[in-house]
Every structure is written in C-alpha cells, then in structure tokens.
Design an enzyme around this catalytic site. Structure first.
Site, PDB file in Angstrom:
ATOM      1  N   GLU A 168       0.880  -1.301   0.182  1.00  0.00           N
ATOM      2  CA  GLU A 168       0.004  -0.018  -0.023  1.00  0.00           C
ATOM      3  C   GLU A 168       0.758   1.272  -0.042  1.00  0.00           C
ATOM      4  OE1 GLU A 168      -2.949  -0.007   3.120  1.00  0.00           O
ATOM      5  OE2 GLU A 168      -3.987  -1.866   2.319  1.00  0.00           O
ATOM      6  N   GLU A 356      -5.550  -8.658   1.063  1.00  0.00           N
ATOM      7  CA  GLU A 356      -5.735  -8.072   2.374  1.00  0.00           C
ATOM      8  C   GLU A 356      -7.324  -7.947   2.331  1.00  0.00           C
ATOM      9  OE1 GLU A 356      -4.074  -5.177   4.645  1.00  0.00           O
ATOM     10  OE2 GLU A 356      -1.814  -5.919   4.201  1.00  0.00           O
TER      11      GLU A 356
HETATM   12  C1  BGC Z   1      -2.451  -2.645   6.010  1.00  0.00           C
HETATM   13  C2  BGC Z   1      -2.269  -3.087   7.221  1.00  0.00           C
HETATM   14  C3  BGC Z   1      -3.581  -2.842   8.349  1.00  0.00           C
HETATM   15  C4  BGC Z   1      -4.707  -2.935   7.918  1.00  0.00           C
HETATM   16  C5  BGC Z   1      -5.788  -2.702   8.617  1.00  0.00           C
HETATM   17  C6  BGC Z   1      -3.701  -2.181   5.655  1.00  0.00           C
HETATM   18  O1  BGC Z   1      -3.890  -0.882   5.363  1.00  0.00           O
HETATM   19  O2  BGC Z   1      -1.846  -3.066   4.915  1.00  0.00           O
HETATM   20  O3  BGC Z   1      -0.920  -3.233   7.758  1.00  0.00           O
HETATM   21  O4  BGC Z   1      -3.263  -3.347   9.533  1.00  0.00           O
HETATM   22  O5  BGC Z   1      -4.765  -2.293   6.338  1.00  0.00           O
HETATM   23  O6  BGC Z   1      -5.851  -1.393   8.976  1.00  0.00           O
END
Ligand code: BGC
Length: 459
Positions: A168, A356
């Site tokens: 990101e 993610e």
């Molecule tokens: C990030 C993580 C973070 C997650 C939840 C993403 O932006 O890669 O490191 O914990 O979102 O906020």
C-alpha cells in the site's frame, strides 16, 4: 445460491496476511536496527493507546507455534513481510546474519508443513538510518531499495516463489509523508510528492530485480483501494469524488500499468514533474504477474473548497447511518466487487489477488472462546462478492484474510482486533476465534457453504 470453496476452483490461493512490525516484537533483538516505526511510536500522542510494537505478538519467538496454527487451520498460504532493518540494521552496509537466520527459519517452518510463503518486501518499516538521510523523499532510496531487494531474493529466492514488492504505497506515503499520522510523521506536499514518486519507481524496480533473479517467480505488489461515491448528484461533489478516487485508487497502479500518473483528475500530481528524471516514466511501468488488491470499506466524498489540493473531504461513515467496524469504517461488501471490476479493466492486469481483506470488531474472549459471529458474516459476504466478480470474468486468483491474529494496528494501537486468532497480549496466548474455525472448515471441506445473502442487521 449456495457456494463452497470449490466454486473458486482448485488453483485459487487462500491465505492469511501479517506484517513484520505488527506481529514480530523483538524490536531490538539479535542485531536488528531501529525502524521509523520503532522511533515514531515512542513520540507522545502518536499511538492512540500509547502502546508500541516493541513486543507486538512476539511472533519472532513464537513463529513455530504460529505456523503450526496456520497449518492446523488448513490455510495453505502465509503472507508476511521482511523487516528491512533486521537484514540491514543500518538500511545498507553489513548484513545482520541473525536477521537472515530468522527469516530462513520462518520460511523453512512454513515449507516443512506445506504452507507456501508469500513475502512482502516492504510493509512500512523503513530503517531509521535511511530516514535520517531523507527516507522516501531522497532519491537515493532507489539505490538502497535495489540493494535490499536483490539481497532478499538472493538469500531467500531459492525457496520463496511469491513476492510482493510494496504494501500500500498510498498509505505509507500519504499517512507518513503528507498527513504525518504514520511514521515517519512528515507533512506536506513537498514531502509527499517526491516520496510518492520514489515509491512508484521502487515498486517497478523491485519487480524487475526479482524477475531478473528468478524468471519463474510470481511477482506482485499491493494497492489499497476503496470504492468512492459522491455525497450527492451535485457536479461539485462528483468532481471531488473523482479527485479522491484518482488519489486513493489510481495514483500508484496506473504508472505501474504504463499509464503515468492520473494528473487530469488530480492536477496537484502534475507537480511531480519537479522530481521526474529522464526515463522515469518508462521505468515506472512493470508487467506484474499479479496485482494485490486490499479492500476494507468504501468512502463517500463531498466538495469542500477549503481543503487544500483536493477541494473535498471524506464524509465519515459514522455520520452516514451505516454498519461500522471498530475502525469506524463502513461494512460494504459490494465495494470489493466494484474494485475488482475496476482493476480488471486495466489492460495490463494479468491476475488479481486479494492480498488483504478483513475487519476489526469488538471481540470478547469469554471462557476461552471468542464468538465473533459478525466477523464470520463479514468474511462470508466479502468472499461472496469476490466469487461474483470471478464469475463475471474477473481474473481473481486468490484471497488472503487480514489478519492471522490480533496485532499492533499502527496509530490505533492494540484496540482494533483484526485477527482470525485472538491474542492475549499479556500472556501471548493465541485463541482461535469462531471466524478462524469457520475459515478453516470452509477451506477444508467442499461441503461448507458461503451462506446466502446476509441481512443488514447481521453486522
Ligand atoms: C495494512 C495493514 C493494516 C490493515 C488494517 C492495511 O492498510 O496493510 O497493515 O493493519 O490495513 O488497517
């Protein structure tokens, strides 16, 4: 309609994700150098609960148990990141053999039980020594990064075949070098634009280095993205939403696709020309094997003349009467479908992996159990949207839950719990949540279903 894992096909990559600073702990052990996060968290008021990632989940010492847990939950892929300052305590210069040894042991532990490691090379923890020389604002980062990435692929590339260059970039440059609420806490457009441009160059540079070393490796990089709606049909709101969209969803992926920066919708990005050198535009592009899509929520944007550069602002989810998570984010499963469709529309995207997706809710541990039914529903509804995209022609080839276990959530500290596994941070005791068991059953059996449409009130 009722779906199971089989509807995604046998080659779909299911996994879980973590990041070094959020879980490892052992912040100053075995020769590790400090990172910008090690320093940032110690400044007053930077982390909401005053906590640090010094110990985090103690994964550095408990990785064997954690890998076993991943195995026991039938999760075949584990995405984690390398802490640059464990390998190079000073960012460049001498290698720290103990740091290398740790990642060797972690990789080997995964492989020994049939878990495929997916490595993120940079998940926000820049060595502090490099920040002292300007960090991402200094173009020298291209040389430092080249050295770091080539070292990692040389050290681990015999066993690691799945790489992500950056995590990101919009978040670490925006929050870290424009707004200042993430490390290193720098602010302003004159920091942000060079940091952004150098991150864009490093993203593709990293890809080229890995490809040169191992043409067979699967190479990606990850992008945060959120579907954005204008607050009304008013053309001013619509245009403001387009500016935010260019900033939050297009700024890093489009140069990688060979399209340059979206300066038409985001005029401020034109000032990046001050930092452009010959061949940069060409070098920003790289044909990644996959793009990592990271999605949690959607945003609503309204016009605001007073907001510098963007003339717009985000309307907070709490003001919109929608289902909220602990982060104050809206639960909006259709958003992942919309973003998958958009990424797919780029001509040069070969494959998309959701690297993610997940949620923080207020989990309670009672009698050694965490009945996080809301997270089960959340995951089911988002995964269902991923399947809808796949069935509608999107080449989406994987899905990773954020996160394996509750961990250090950056400026929000330990309150938001994103894990499939509950962590008792005092005892460093792991307790698999109901969602972890559900994911495990779903991955194991062709008979476990993604349920039908959830009711709105379920969240
Ligand atoms: C990030 C993580 C973070 C997650 C939840 C993403 O932006 O890669 O490191 O914990 O979102 O906020």
């Amino acid at each position: 309609m009722i779906f199971t894992k089989d509807d995604f096909g046998p080659d779909f990559h299911w996994g879980v994700s973590t990041a070094a600073y959020q879980i490892e702990g052992a912040h100053n052990q075995d020769g590790k150098g400090p990172s910008i996060w090690d320093q940032f968290v110690k400044k007053k008021g930077k982390v909401q609960d005053g906590s640090t990632g010094d110990h985090a989940c103690n994964h550095y010492h408990q990785y064997e148990e954690d890998v076993q847990l991943i195995r026991s939950l039938n999760i075949p892929n584990y995405r984690f990141s390398i802490a640059w300052s464990r390998i190079f305590p000073e960012g460049t210069g001498p290698i720290n053999p103990d740091g290398v040894d740790y990642y060797n042991r972690l990789i080997d532990a995964c492989l020994a039980v049939g878990i495929t490691p997916w490595i993120t090379l940079y998940h926000w923890d820049l060595p502090l020594a490099l920040e002292k020389k300007g960090g991402w604002v200094n173009r020298e980062i291209l040389n430092w990064f080249e050295h770091y990435v080539s070292t990692c692929v040389r050290l681990f590339g015999d066993r690691v075949k799945h790489w992500m260059v950056l995590n990101e970039p919009m978040v670490f440059t925006g929050a870290g070098y424009f707004l200042g609420y993430h490390a290193p806490g720098k602010k302003g457009i004159n920091k942000f634009l060079p940091a952004m441009h150098h991150a864009t160059l490093c993203q593709s540079l990293g890809g080229r280095i890995i490809r040169d070393f191992d043409p067979e490796a699967t190479i990606g990089t990850t992008f945060s993205c959120s579907h954005i709606d204008p607050a009304s049909e008013d053309s001013k709101d619509i245009k403001a939403a387009q500016r935010f969209d260019a900033l939050l969803n297009r700024l890093f992926i489009e140069p990688a696709m060979g399209m340059g920066y979206p300066i038409q919708e985001l005029p401020i990005a034109k000032r990046v020309e001050d930092y452009l050198k010959a061949d940069d535009e060409k070098n920003m592009a790289f044909d990644f094997d996959f793009v990592g899509l990271q999605n949690y929520t959607r945003e609503v944007v309204k016009y605001n003349w007073y907001m510098p550069y963007l003339q717009g602002q985000i309307v907070k989810a709490e003001e919109r009467n929608v289902d909220l998570t602990t982060m104050g984010w809206e639960v909006y499963p259709q958003g992942i479908y919309k973003m998958l469709k958009r990424f797919q529309a780029y001509e040069n995207v070969r494959s998309i992996i959701v690297t993610e997706n997940g949620v923080a809710f207020e989990d309670q541990c009672e009698d050694g159990q965490v009945k996080d039914i809301k997270r089960v529903r959340f995951l089911q509804s988002y995964i269902r949207e991923v399947l809808r995209a796949k069935k509608n022609g999107v080449k989406v080839d994987g899905y990773f839950v954020w996160s394996l276990m509750d961990n250090f959530e950056w400026a929000e500290g330990y309150e938001p719990r994103f894990g499939l596994i509950y962590n008792d941070f005092q005892l460093q005791k792991r307790i698999v949540k109901e969602s972890g068991y559900w994911y495990s059953r779903f991955l194991k059996s062709s008979k476990v279903m993604l349920t039908d449409e959830p009711q709105k009130s379920e969240f």
